[in-house]
Design a protein around this motif. Structure first.
Motif, PDB file in Angstrom:
ATOM      1  N   VAL A 240       0.864  -1.187   0.000  1.00 46.04           N
ATOM      2  CA  VAL A 240       0.000   0.000   0.000  1.00 46.04           C
ATOM      3  C   VAL A 240       0.893   1.227   0.000  1.00 46.04           C
ATOM      4  N   LEU A 241       0.701   2.085  -1.002  1.00 42.05           N
ATOM      5  CA  LEU A 241       1.449   3.346  -1.053  1.00 42.05           C
ATOM      6  C   LEU A 241       0.518   4.449  -0.577  1.00 42.05           C
ATOM      7  N   GLU A 242       0.829   5.072   0.534  1.00 46.63           N
ATOM      8  CA  GLU A 242      -0.056   6.072   1.145  1.00 46.63           C
ATOM      9  C   GLU A 242       0.677   7.404   1.246  1.00 46.63           C
ATOM     10  N   LYS A 243      -0.010   8.416   0.739  1.00 43.23           N
ATOM     11  CA  LYS A 243       0.558   9.756   0.724  1.00 43.23           C
ATOM     12  C   LYS A 243       0.795  10.314   2.128  1.00 43.23           C
ATOM     13  N   GLY A 244      -0.164  10.082   3.017  1.00 45.26           N
ATOM     14  CA  GLY A 244      -0.091  10.679   4.350  1.00 45.26           C
ATOM     15  C   GLY A 244       0.875   9.938   5.273  1.00 45.26           C
ATOM     16  N   ASP A 245       0.942  10.447   6.523  1.00 48.92           N
ATOM     17  CA  ASP A 245       1.856   9.770   7.458  1.00 48.92           C
ATOM     18  C   ASP A 245       1.176   8.593   8.152  1.00 48.92           C
ATOM     19  N   ARG A 246      -0.085   8.360   7.814  1.00 44.81           N
ATOM     20  CA  ARG A 246      -0.800   7.188   8.334  1.00 44.81           C
ATOM     21  C   ARG A 246      -1.928   6.841   7.374  1.00 44.81           C
ATOM     22  N   VAL A 247      -2.385   5.601   7.413  1.00 43.78           N
ATOM     23  CA  VAL A 247      -3.507   5.214   6.539  1.00 43.78           C
ATOM     24  C   VAL A 247      -4.833   5.535   7.241  1.00 43.78           C
TER      25      VAL A 247
ATOM     26  N   VAL B 130     -12.808   0.687  13.677  1.00 49.90           N
ATOM     27  CA  VAL B 130     -12.867   0.197  12.296  1.00 49.90           C
ATOM     28  C   VAL B 130     -11.469   0.271  11.684  1.00 49.90           C
ATOM     29  N   LEU B 131     -10.816   1.390  11.912  1.00 50.28           N
ATOM     30  CA  LEU B 131      -9.466   1.560  11.363  1.00 50.28           C
ATOM     31  C   LEU B 131      -8.493   0.557  11.973  1.00 50.28           C
ATOM     32  N   ASP B 132      -8.547   0.383  13.298  1.00 45.86           N
ATOM     33  CA  ASP B 132      -7.653  -0.599  13.946  1.00 45.86           C
ATOM     34  C   ASP B 132      -7.828  -1.968  13.308  1.00 45.86           C
ATOM     35  N   ALA B 133      -9.105  -2.363  13.147  1.00 49.28           N
ATOM     36  CA  ALA B 133      -9.379  -3.710  12.628  1.00 49.28           C
ATOM     37  C   ALA B 133      -8.803  -3.868  11.222  1.00 49.28           C
ATOM     38  N   LEU B 134      -8.955  -2.828  10.394  1.00 53.56           N
ATOM     39  CA  LEU B 134      -8.425  -2.912   9.028  1.00 53.56           C
ATOM     40  C   LEU B 134      -6.888  -2.969   9.048  1.00 53.56           C
ATOM     41  N   ARG B 135      -6.290  -2.140   9.866  1.00 56.72           N
ATOM     42  CA  ARG B 135      -4.818  -2.108   9.928  1.00 56.72           C
ATOM     43  C   ARG B 135      -4.281  -3.447  10.414  1.00 56.72           C
ATOM     44  N   TRP B 136      -4.899  -3.988  11.465  1.00 49.20           N
ATOM     45  CA  TRP B 136      -4.405  -5.256  12.010  1.00 49.20           C
ATOM     46  C   TRP B 136      -4.559  -6.392  10.999  1.00 49.20           C
ATOM     47  N   GLU B 137      -5.681  -6.373  10.275  1.00 50.77           N
ATOM     48  CA  GLU B 137      -5.877  -7.437   9.282  1.00 50.77           C
ATOM     49  C   GLU B 137      -4.830  -7.305   8.172  1.00 50.77           C
ATOM     50  N   MET B 138      -4.514  -6.087   7.772  1.00 50.14           N
ATOM     51  CA  MET B 138      -3.459  -5.915   6.751  1.00 50.14           C
ATOM     52  C   MET B 138      -2.141  -6.467   7.284  1.00 50.14           C
ATOM     53  N   GLU B 139      -1.848  -6.126   8.534  1.00 51.07           N
ATOM     54  CA  GLU B 139      -0.592  -6.621   9.137  1.00 51.07           C
ATOM     55  C   GLU B 139      -0.563  -8.144   9.138  1.00 51.07           C
ATOM     56  N   ASP B 140      -1.690  -8.746   9.590  1.00 48.77           N
ATOM     57  CA  ASP B 140      -1.735 -10.214   9.690  1.00 48.77           C
ATOM     58  C   ASP B 140      -1.556 -10.872   8.329  1.00 48.77           C
ATOM     59  N   LEU B 141      -1.979 -10.185   7.281  1.00 45.01           N
ATOM     60  CA  LEU B 141      -1.850 -10.750   5.934  1.00 45.01           C
ATOM     61  C   LEU B 141      -0.491 -10.433   5.308  1.00 45.01           C
ATOM     62  N   GLY B 142       0.328  -9.698   6.033  1.00 45.68           N
ATOM     63  CA  GLY B 142       1.661  -9.375   5.521  1.00 45.68           C
ATOM     64  C   GLY B 142       1.652  -8.252   4.494  1.00 45.68           C
ATOM     65  N   VAL B 143       0.600  -7.420   4.502  1.00 47.92           N
ATOM     66  CA  VAL B 143       0.555  -6.283   3.568  1.00 47.92           C
ATOM     67  C   VAL B 143       1.602  -5.258   3.999  1.00 47.92           C
ATOM     68  N   GLU B 144       2.411  -4.835   3.035  1.00 42.17           N
ATOM     69  CA  GLU B 144       3.413  -3.812   3.365  1.00 42.17           C
ATOM     70  C   GLU B 144       2.792  -2.426   3.183  1.00 42.17           C
ATOM     71  N   VAL B 145       2.861  -1.590   4.208  1.00 45.52           N
ATOM     72  CA  VAL B 145       2.289  -0.240   4.096  1.00 45.52           C
ATOM     73  C   VAL B 145       3.438   0.760   4.088  1.00 45.52           C
ATOM     74  N   ARG B 146       3.506   1.568   3.012  1.00 40.94           N
ATOM     75  CA  ARG B 146       4.556   2.592   2.946  1.00 40.94           C
ATOM     76  C   ARG B 146       3.896   3.963   3.012  1.00 40.94           C
ATOM     77  N   CYS B 147       3.978   4.589   4.179  1.00 37.11           N
ATOM     78  CA  CYS B 147       3.396   5.929   4.329  1.00 37.11           C
ATOM     79  C   CYS B 147       4.375   6.971   3.799  1.00 37.11           C
ATOM     80  N   GLY B 148       3.867   8.164   3.559  1.00 38.26           N
ATOM     81  CA  GLY B 148       4.710   9.238   3.027  1.00 38.26           C
ATOM     82  C   GLY B 148       5.140   8.970   1.596  1.00 38.26           C
ATOM     83  N   SER B 149       4.375   8.138   0.878  1.00 39.80           N
ATOM     84  CA  SER B 149       4.698   7.818  -0.528  1.00 39.80           C
ATOM     85  C   SER B 149       3.598   8.356  -1.429  1.00 39.80           C
ATOM     86  N   ILE B 150       3.824   9.514  -1.992  1.00 40.30           N
ATOM     87  CA  ILE B 150       2.815  10.073  -2.915  1.00 40.30           C
ATOM     88  C   ILE B 150       3.022   9.446  -4.285  1.00 40.30           C
TER      89      ILE B 150
END
Ligand code: FAD
Length: 398
Positions: A16-23, A96-116
């Motif tokens: 996940v490429l996220e522009k902000g400093d958090r999803v 809701v946000l916690d649940a989504l973030r944790w599920e992404m983590e559990d699935l090994g989704v890489e989140v890169r914040c600050g990436s426009i």
């Protein structure tokens, strides 16, 4: 996030490429911090798109029941409130946000914040994504563009994702703010600013009733807002944009007919016949509304005692209380809006996979597309449904 989860569950390696400093920053602001996450009434008429049938594909695979059970499986239980609105039982968008973030983590989704995401290129069946973070391109077999709309720029919204889609050959349906305030023309707005009241708000377009809503409204320095106004904002703005004459009509006594209002005014006049006519409305309506209302009813001398009012004047005042009209000049700014009308034109997108018809492997989800929903959980429902379908379809290409 839902696209990432669906793709991860289908076996893809996801970044996940996220522009902000958090999803999920906007998610935290939804439903006044409570997150109205869907609605049990998902009739297509609650969604707006140049191709009205477009939303059917994703919503038939991921409807309100699927959204509720998706979140229940992540530990977020839901309750249904008035008008079919669904909220997390805990009353917290952050859950809701916690649940989504944790599920992404559990699935090994890489989140890169600050990436426009600045540019997406496609060659030899692969994508290269240029971001603001570092020189190295990110490469991928498939992409889901879920960059949202333009509403609430303070939460990071902009049109950068739409520009990426344009550069890949997609076209844009012109955007405008919805679930927003309305700009009104009235010399009284400065005086009325900040006044809240319950109302039945109706929009007339070229004199004909076009839509109506009941709820709280609030006058602003340049217009009006509040749930009743936000509900009718889309049709009003569309009318203004089409060059039509649009009026916001406020019924300040929705619980009574015009005859009853007149009777009540007469009763109040008899109570204090020697007081200035404004006294008649004190205790019936918010005091700040009184003088503008009397003026709108064309009552010139507000200092005269109530007993001097003629039957005609009283009838006019009763009518204004039931139908106080303001010319609408447009919608409020993006900062006041909760959603975006318009976006990437859906003619170039497959409704069942949300894959681009122009660029194989490119998918879209959420508000970046020319889809917006009514107030009441419809925009998040669209975000979840389209995210799920797009993420799942994208994973099948990897
Ligand atoms: C105050 C407010 C209250 C709301 N309340 C509700 C509600 O209760 N119920 C409801 O149904 N809807 C509500 N909405 C609408 C709802 O929040 C949106 O429709 C929904 O968030 C859209 O989801 P999305 O994933 O498409 O976009 P977003 O949630 O906006 O997410 C897009 C993400 O992409 C990132 N991004 C953008 N461009 C780039 C780029 N170039 N590169 C990298 N990252 C990028 C953004 O930073 C953002 O994190 C509300 C909106 C607001 C503003």
């Amino acid at each position: 996030m839902v696209a990432a989860i669906a793709a991860g569950r289908a076996g893809a390696a996801v970044t996940v490429l996220e522009k902000g400093d958090r999803v999920g920053r906007k998610l935290l602001a939804t439903g006044n911090g409570r997150c109205n996450l869907t609605n049990v009434d998902l009739r297509l008429s609650h969604f707006h798109c140049n191709q009205p049938e477009f939303v059917r594909g994703a919503l038939s695979r991921f409807g309100a029941f699927q959204a509720i059970s998706f979140f229940a499986k992540l530990g977020v239980l839901a309750i249904v409130e008035e008008k079919g609105r669904v909220f997390p039982r805990s009353g917290q968008a952050s859950a809701v946000l916690d649940a989504l973030r944790w599920e992404m983590e559990d699935l090994g989704v890489e989140v890169r914040c600050g990436s426009i995401v600045k540019e997406v290129l496609r060659s030899e069946n692969r994508f290269s994504v240029r971001t603001s973070a570092g020189q190295q391109m990110v490469s991928a077999d498939a992409i889901v563009l879920a960059t949202g709309g333009r509403a609430a720029p303070s939460l990071g919204a902009d049109d950068s994702g739409m520009l990426v889609a344009l550069s890949l050959g997609h076209s844009l349906v012109q955007t405008f703010p919805v679930i927003s305030s309305l700009r009104l023309a009235s010399p009284w707005l400065k005086h009325l600013q900040g006044t809240r009241f319950l109302t039945a708000a109706t929009i007339r377009v070229d004199g004909e009733i076009a839509t109506a809503s009941f709820g709280e409204a609030l006058f602003l320095e340049q217009g009006a807002s509040g749930p009743a106004v936000m509900d009718v904002c889309r049709i009003a703005t569309q009318g203004v944009r089409a060059g039509k004459t649009v009026e916001l009509c406020l019924d300040l006594v929705p619980e009574a007919g015009v005859g009853q209002v007149r009777q009540e005014l007469e009763r109040r006049l008899v109570m204090r016949p020697d007081r200035p006519i404004a006294a008649m409305l004190v205790g019936y309506l918010n005091k700040r509304l009184v003088v503008p209302l009397l003026r709108a009813a064309d009552l010139p001398d507000l200092d005269q005692p109530g007993r001097n009012l003629t039957g005609d004047q009283l009838a006019r005042l009763a009518l204004v209380l039931k139908d106080w009209r303001f010319p609408v000049t447009g919608s409020g700014p993006w900062s006041a809006a909760q959603a975006t009308a318009g976006g990437i034109d859906t003619v170039d997108v497959h409704p069942d996979t949300l894959e681009s018809r122009l660029v194989p492997g490119l998918h879209f989800a959420g508000e970046v597309l020319d889809v917006d929903g009514d107030c009441g959980g419809y925009n998040l429902q669209w975000a979840w449904a389209s995210g799920f379908v797009a993420g799942d379809a994208a994973a099948r290409l990897t």
